[in-house]
Write an enzyme that holds these catalytic residues in place. Structure first.
Site, mmCIF file in Angstrom:
data_model
loop_
_atom_site.group_PDB
_atom_site.id
_atom_site.type_symbol
_atom_site.label_atom_id
_atom_site.label_comp_id
_atom_site.label_asym_id
_atom_site.label_seq_id
_atom_site.Cartn_x
_atom_site.Cartn_y
_atom_site.Cartn_z
ATOM 1 N N TYR A 63 54.496 -17.417 11.980
ATOM 2 C CA TYR A 63 55.897 -17.671 12.327
ATOM 3 C C TYR A 63 56.173 -19.169 12.395
ATOM 4 O O TYR A 63 57.141 -19.671 11.822
ATOM 5 C CB TYR A 63 56.215 -17.005 13.665
ATOM 6 C CG TYR A 63 57.582 -17.311 14.211
ATOM 7 C CD1 TYR A 63 58.710 -16.667 13.701
ATOM 8 C CD2 TYR A 63 57.756 -18.233 15.245
ATOM 9 C CE1 TYR A 63 59.984 -16.949 14.201
ATOM 10 C CE2 TYR A 63 59.008 -18.509 15.748
ATOM 11 C CZ TYR A 63 60.117 -17.862 15.228
ATOM 12 O OH TYR A 63 61.374 -18.153 15.726
ATOM 13 N N SER A 109 61.891 -23.623 15.578
ATOM 14 C CA SER A 109 61.278 -23.158 16.818
ATOM 15 C C SER A 109 60.507 -24.284 17.473
ATOM 16 O O SER A 109 59.934 -25.146 16.792
ATOM 17 C CB SER A 109 60.323 -21.991 16.523
ATOM 18 O OG SER A 109 59.545 -21.676 17.660
#
Length: 251
Positions: free
Chosen positions: A156, A143
């Site tokens: 995350y 990400s």
């Protein structure tokens, strides 16, 4: 020989787009889904319409205990459908989002993210290594949030950061087999990820668009074709890299 690409979590979103993009590059596809069987079969039909073979297999990437049985089902599928013992590309895409500030993050939320995004990637790859052809490729999804911080995404982003380190070690250990391993780190993308937050919530969309040099958030078509290109022979010398695909997020 036709290349076979296995993509986890490909019944929707970026996984679906990556599956279709790889099929357009002339590859056959094995896609996994957790609980969207109808959606997965719809992707299979789209791939078949492109003239490529495709197969959907159920898999919960957060449950390590199920990986040996999945590997055996995959082995049988390769023999029955392709008369092969191996496949060529593994794309560890399956995942989910969970938004919470550090002080509000529960252990259950944290464990779920670790199980799917890190532990699952580690042990699924381990289970499938005997089935990956020498000279193959592995792509792990990370990400843009490992480089640019946004409150609420700490857990995350942390597990995605672990995947980025893992990818480098995979590249080192699997180099003797000619297997290249890279990380692809998308920026904010309009999909149903995290309930479609970026796609459907104007303030989320604007927050990330304002962080991005190109002035918008990404679309699935910005990511899937890039993954397909990375797996081509033209990019055979790219290895152990984190490749961000974010339109210039946070510069």
């Amino acid at each position: 020989m036709t290349k076979i690409t296995l993509i986890t979590g490909a019944s929707r979103g970026l996984g679906r787009n990556a599956a279709l993009s790889n099929a357009r590059h002339g590859r056959d596809i094995i896609l996994t889904y957790r609980n969207r069987a109808e959606d997965a079969q719809a992707v299979v039909a789209e791939i078949n319409a492109l003239g490529r073979k495709a197969l959907a297999l159920q898999l919960d990437t957060g449950t390590v205990a199920g990986f040996p049985a999945f590997a055996e089902r995959l082995r049988s599928a390769l023999r029955d459908t392709w008369q092969r013992e191996t496949f060529d590309h593994l794309v560890n895409n399956a995942g989910h989002g969970d938004y919470a500030l550090i002080e509000q993050t529960t252990e259950a939320q944290f464990d779920s993210l670790v199980n799917v995004h890190f532990k699952g990637v580690f042990f699924l790859t381990q289970a499938l290594l005997p089935l990956i052809a020498d000279g193959g490729r592995i792509v792990n999804l990370s990400s843009g949030l490992t480089r640019v911080s946004a409150p609420g995404w700490a857990a995350y982003a942390a597990v995605k950061g672990a995947v980025e380190v893992l990818s480098v070690y995979m590249a080192k250990e699997l180099g003797s087999r000619g297997i290249a391993v890279n990380t692809v780190a998308p920026g904010a993308i309009e999909t149903d990820f995290f309930g479609g937050a970026v796609r459907d919530t104007p303030e989320f969309n604007k927050f990330f668009a304002d962080m991005t040099a190109l002035g918008r958030v990404g679309l699935p078509d910005d990511i899937g074709p890039m993954i397909a290109s990375l797996l081509s022979e033209d990019n055979r010398w790219i290895n152990a890299q984190r490749i961000e695909v974010s339109g210039g997020q946070g510069i």
